[in-house]
Structures are given as structure tokens and as C-alpha cells.
Design a protein around this motif. Sequence first.
Motif, PDB file in Angstrom:
ATOM      1  N   ILE A  21      -6.281  -9.471   4.735  1.00 45.31           N
ATOM      2  CA  ILE A  21      -7.326  -9.099   5.680  1.00 45.31           C
ATOM      3  C   ILE A  21      -8.370 -10.209   5.722  1.00 45.31           C
ATOM      4  CG2 ILE A  21      -9.159  -7.435   6.193  1.00 45.31           C
ATOM      5  CD1 ILE A  21      -7.512  -5.363   4.601  1.00 45.31           C
ATOM      6  N   SER A  22      -8.778 -10.578   6.933  1.00 38.89           N
ATOM      7  CA  SER A  22      -9.843 -11.576   7.099  1.00 38.89           C
ATOM      8  C   SER A  22     -10.854 -11.051   8.113  1.00 38.89           C
ATOM      9  CB  SER A  22      -9.271 -12.905   7.600  1.00 38.89           C
ATOM     10  OG  SER A  22      -8.375 -13.442   6.656  1.00 38.89           O
ATOM     11  N   THR A  23     -12.114 -11.392   7.903  1.00 38.20           N
ATOM     12  CA  THR A  23     -13.169 -11.018   8.853  1.00 38.20           C
ATOM     13  C   THR A  23     -13.767 -12.285   9.445  1.00 38.20           C
ATOM     14  OG1 THR A  23     -14.834 -10.970   7.097  1.00 38.20           O
ATOM     15  CG2 THR A  23     -13.739  -8.883   7.616  1.00 38.20           C
ATOM     16  N   GLU A  24     -14.353 -12.134  10.623  1.00 37.49           N
ATOM     17  CA  GLU A  24     -14.893 -13.304  11.322  1.00 37.49           C
ATOM     18  C   GLU A  24     -16.012 -13.985  10.538  1.00 37.49           C
ATOM     19  OE1 GLU A  24     -17.843 -12.867  14.945  1.00 37.49           O
ATOM     20  OE2 GLU A  24     -16.644 -11.057  14.831  1.00 37.49           O
ATOM     21  N   THR A  25     -16.753 -13.227   9.724  1.00 38.59           N
ATOM     22  CA  THR A  25     -17.842 -13.828   8.947  1.00 38.59           C
ATOM     23  C   THR A  25     -17.341 -14.526   7.691  1.00 38.59           C
ATOM     24  OG1 THR A  25     -18.167 -11.838   7.616  1.00 38.59           O
ATOM     25  CG2 THR A  25     -19.463 -12.030   9.680  1.00 38.59           C
ATOM     26  N   GLY A  26     -16.111 -14.240   7.302  1.00 32.57           N
ATOM     27  CA  GLY A  26     -15.578 -14.803   6.070  1.00 32.57           C
ATOM     28  C   GLY A  26     -15.866 -13.940   4.854  1.00 32.57           C
ATOM     29  N   ALA A  27     -16.505 -12.790   5.051  1.00 30.54           N
ATOM     30  CA  ALA A  27     -16.763 -11.892   3.928  1.00 30.54           C
ATOM     31  C   ALA A  27     -15.447 -11.507   3.247  1.00 30.54           C
ATOM     32  CB  ALA A  27     -17.506 -10.646   4.399  1.00 30.54           C
ATOM     33  N   LEU A  28     -14.425 -11.326   4.045  1.00 31.29           N
ATOM     34  CA  LEU A  28     -13.067 -11.168   3.529  1.00 31.29           C
ATOM     35  C   LEU A  28     -12.245 -12.312   4.121  1.00 31.29           C
ATOM     36  CD1 LEU A  28     -12.458  -7.330   4.016  1.00 31.29           C
ATOM     37  CD2 LEU A  28     -13.061  -8.518   1.905  1.00 31.29           C
ATOM     38  N   GLU A  29     -11.633 -13.066   3.260  1.00 29.69           N
ATOM     39  CA  GLU A  29     -10.826 -14.195   3.715  1.00 29.69           C
ATOM     40  C   GLU A  29      -9.453 -14.094   3.059  1.00 29.69           C
ATOM     41  OE1 GLU A  29      -9.941 -17.296   6.049  1.00 29.69           O
ATOM     42  OE2 GLU A  29     -11.933 -16.377   6.006  1.00 29.69           O
ATOM     43  N   ARG A  30      -8.462 -13.672   3.844  1.00 26.93           N
ATOM     44  CA  ARG A  30      -7.099 -13.481   3.340  1.00 26.93           C
ATOM     45  C   ARG A  30      -7.088 -12.574   2.110  1.00 26.93           C
ATOM     46  NH1 ARG A  30      -7.309 -18.944   4.482  1.00 26.93           N
ATOM     47  NH2 ARG A  30      -7.250 -19.487   2.274  1.00 26.93           N
ATOM     48  N   TYR A  31      -7.916 -11.525   2.140  1.00 24.05           N
ATOM     49  CA  TYR A  31      -8.004 -10.602   1.009  1.00 24.05           C
ATOM     50  C   TYR A  31      -6.753  -9.719   0.987  1.00 24.05           C
ATOM     51  CZ  TYR A  31     -10.422  -8.425  -2.808  1.00 24.05           C
ATOM     52  OH  TYR A  31     -10.770  -8.019  -4.061  1.00 24.05           O
ATOM     53  N   PRO A  32      -6.079  -9.620  -0.150  1.00 24.02           N
ATOM     54  CA  PRO A  32      -4.790  -8.921  -0.198  1.00 24.02           C
ATOM     55  C   PRO A  32      -4.913  -7.398  -0.135  1.00 24.02           C
ATOM     56  CG  PRO A  32      -5.432  -9.625  -2.398  1.00 24.02           C
ATOM     57  CD  PRO A  32      -6.469 -10.178  -1.442  1.00 24.02           C
ATOM     58  N   TYR A  33      -3.884  -6.803   0.447  1.00 25.61           N
ATOM     59  CA  TYR A  33      -3.704  -5.364   0.394  1.00 25.61           C
ATOM     60  C   TYR A  33      -2.239  -5.051   0.593  1.00 25.61           C
ATOM     61  CZ  TYR A  33      -2.966  -4.469   5.399  1.00 25.61           C
ATOM     62  OH  TYR A  33      -2.452  -4.420   6.659  1.00 25.61           O
ATOM     63  N   GLY A  34      -1.859  -3.876   0.163  1.00 27.86           N
ATOM     64  CA  GLY A  34      -0.471  -3.446   0.303  1.00 27.86           C
ATOM     65  C   GLY A  34      -0.329  -2.022  -0.191  1.00 27.86           C
ATOM     66  N   PHE A  35       0.898  -1.595  -0.341  1.00 28.81           N
ATOM     67  CA  PHE A  35       1.179  -0.221  -0.752  1.00 28.81           C
ATOM     68  C   PHE A  35       0.502   0.111  -2.079  1.00 28.81           C
ATOM     69  CE2 PHE A  35       3.582   3.054  -2.918  1.00 28.81           C
ATOM     70  CZ  PHE A  35       3.725   4.021  -1.932  1.00 28.81           C
ATOM     71  N   ALA A  36       0.624  -0.770  -3.061  1.00 33.27           N
ATOM     72  CA  ALA A  36       0.091  -0.492  -4.400  1.00 33.27           C
ATOM     73  C   ALA A  36      -1.431  -0.369  -4.397  1.00 33.27           C
ATOM     74  CB  ALA A  36       0.538  -1.560  -5.394  1.00 33.27           C
ATOM     75  N   SER A  37      -2.121  -1.185  -3.607  1.00 34.87           N
ATOM     76  CA  SER A  37      -3.587  -1.093  -3.587  1.00 34.87           C
ATOM     77  C   SER A  37      -4.057   0.077  -2.732  1.00 34.87           C
ATOM     78  CB  SER A  37      -4.208  -2.408  -3.096  1.00 34.87           C
ATOM     79  OG  SER A  37      -3.870  -2.667  -1.757  1.00 34.87           O
ATOM     80  N   ARG A  38      -3.170   0.631  -1.916  1.00 34.66           N
ATOM     81  CA  ARG A  38      -3.554   1.766  -1.084  1.00 34.66           C
ATOM     82  C   ARG A  38      -3.170   3.095  -1.721  1.00 34.66           C
ATOM     83  NH1 ARG A  38      -2.397   2.669   5.374  1.00 34.66           N
ATOM     84  NH2 ARG A  38      -4.147   4.102   5.665  1.00 34.66           N
ATOM     85  N   PHE A  39      -1.968   3.179  -2.269  1.00 34.31           N
ATOM     86  CA  PHE A  39      -1.456   4.469  -2.744  1.00 34.31           C
ATOM     87  C   PHE A  39      -1.289   4.561  -4.250  1.00 34.31           C
ATOM     88  CE2 PHE A  39       0.115   4.035   1.645  1.00 34.31           C
ATOM     89  CZ  PHE A  39      -0.502   5.144   2.196  1.00 34.31           C
ATOM     90  N   GLU A  40      -1.431   3.449  -4.931  1.00 35.47           N
ATOM     91  CA  GLU A  40      -1.338   3.450  -6.386  1.00 35.47           C
ATOM     92  C   GLU A  40      -2.659   2.918  -6.928  1.00 35.47           C
ATOM     93  OE1 GLU A  40       2.216   1.133  -6.966  1.00 35.47           O
ATOM     94  OE2 GLU A  40       3.513   2.757  -6.269  1.00 35.47           O
ATOM     95  N   ASP A  41      -2.701   2.513  -8.170  1.00 34.94           N
ATOM     96  CA  ASP A  41      -3.969   2.092  -8.770  1.00 34.94           C
ATOM     97  C   ASP A  41      -4.049   0.579  -8.959  1.00 34.94           C
ATOM     98  OD1 ASP A  41      -6.531   2.651  -9.701  1.00 34.94           O
ATOM     99  OD2 ASP A  41      -5.863   2.787 -11.784  1.00 34.94           O
ATOM    100  N   ASP A  42      -3.479  -0.175  -8.035  1.00 38.37           N
ATOM    101  CA  ASP A  42      -3.544  -1.632  -8.119  1.00 38.37           C
ATOM    102  C   ASP A  42      -4.902  -2.086  -7.600  1.00 38.37           C
ATOM    103  OD1 ASP A  42      -3.329  -4.371  -7.938  1.00 38.37           O
ATOM    104  OD2 ASP A  42      -1.384  -4.346  -6.930  1.00 38.37           O
ATOM    105  N   ARG A  43      -5.742  -2.603  -8.468  1.00 39.04           N
ATOM    106  CA  ARG A  43      -7.106  -3.014  -8.111  1.00 39.04           C
ATOM    107  C   ARG A  43      -7.184  -4.492  -7.706  1.00 39.04           C
ATOM    108  NH1 ARG A  43     -10.892   1.314  -8.343  1.00 39.04           N
ATOM    109  NH2 ARG A  43      -9.836   2.939  -9.493  1.00 39.04           N
ATOM    110  N   ARG A  44      -6.032  -5.139  -7.541  1.00 35.56           N
ATOM    111  CA  ARG A  44      -6.035  -6.545  -7.149  1.00 35.56           C
ATOM    112  C   ARG A  44      -6.160  -6.723  -5.636  1.00 35.56           C
ATOM    113  NH1 ARG A  44      -0.641  -8.179  -9.809  1.00 35.56           N
ATOM    114  NH2 ARG A  44      -0.297  -6.023  -9.232  1.00 35.56           N
ATOM    115  N   GLY A  45      -6.166  -5.629  -4.921  1.00 35.17           N
ATOM    116  CA  GLY A  45      -6.299  -5.692  -3.473  1.00 35.17           C
ATOM    117  C   GLY A  45      -7.175  -4.552  -2.995  1.00 35.17           C
TER     118      GLY A  45
END
Length: 163
Positions: A21-45
Motif C-alpha cells: 500500500i502506498s499513499t500520495e503523501t508517502g506516509a505509507l510507501e509500499r507498506y506490506p499487507y496480506g492474508f496473515a496481517s489481515r486474518f492472522e496475527d502477523d504484525r509485519r504488515g
Amino acid sequence: MMEKTASVHWEGSGKQGQGQISTETGALERYPYGFASRFEDDRRGTNPEEILAAAHAACFSMAFSFACDKAGFATRVLNTQARVRLTPQGEGFVIDRITLTLKASMPGIGEARFQEIAEAAKRDCPLSKALASVAEISLLATLDNGESVTASASLFNTHGDSR
């Protein structure tokens, strides 16, 4: 009129896929997300619900502060948390509840007026309006001016009716 943008790059399928995920301001720049960070307890995304919670808390806090300014009350410190609940529905998912929790330090305001302004800010914040399909958006607003702490909670459906 303003428009803000964010973008997502996704590779792979479903559970194995990974997005950035990236935002136009750069607050998030290629910040990772996926199944584990959404539905499991992976805090790396991150995940869409966490980003939505941050956006709603930020929007509500600004709406509340502006409403206090307009009413002649200074906000000293505001701390807002938003909790977004994602639940299974049929073969997919739905966001069925958002809980906003506000803790405010504001000299010179009474409890009733504080609650009135907080409820109006919840109702009028642009993100609350955009999230009108969420069945329940609740607010717990606590006023703490160093003397005593009072709290009040209210639940409203998308049409502002009491539950």
C-alpha cells in the motif's frame, strides 16, 4: 474540493498473495499487507480495517476539534481510538461495527455540552458519513479536566436513531 489518492500493488492469489500500500503523501510507501496481517496475527504488515480505523479516528478528532472551536471551547488534548470489527457474512465479510473512544482534556466545558459536541462530530465527520452502511458506529466520550472523570456512551445506527 480535494481528492487524495492511495494505491495498491498486489502479487499472487488469495492467501498466498502479498500487497503493498502506498499513499500520495508517502506516509505509507509500499507498506506490506496480506492474508496473515489481515486474518492472522502477523504484525509485519497492515490491513484495510486498521487503515480505516486510523482514518476514522483522525477524521473524528478533527471534526470534534473544529466543532469545539466553533462553539468557543478550546481542546487541550484529544486521544481517539477507533476499533473496526470485520465479521463473516455469507461467503464474504462485512464491517458491522466501529467503536470510537475519545478521551479529552478541555477546560471550561460541561459534561452535557461535551457529549453534545462529541455526538455531532461523530455524526458529521466525513468518514462517518462515508461509512453509513456500517450497522453500528458507537462513541464512548470521556471528559477529563483533572478534577473528575465522567463518561457516557451512546449507540446509534447509520440513521442516528438510538438503539
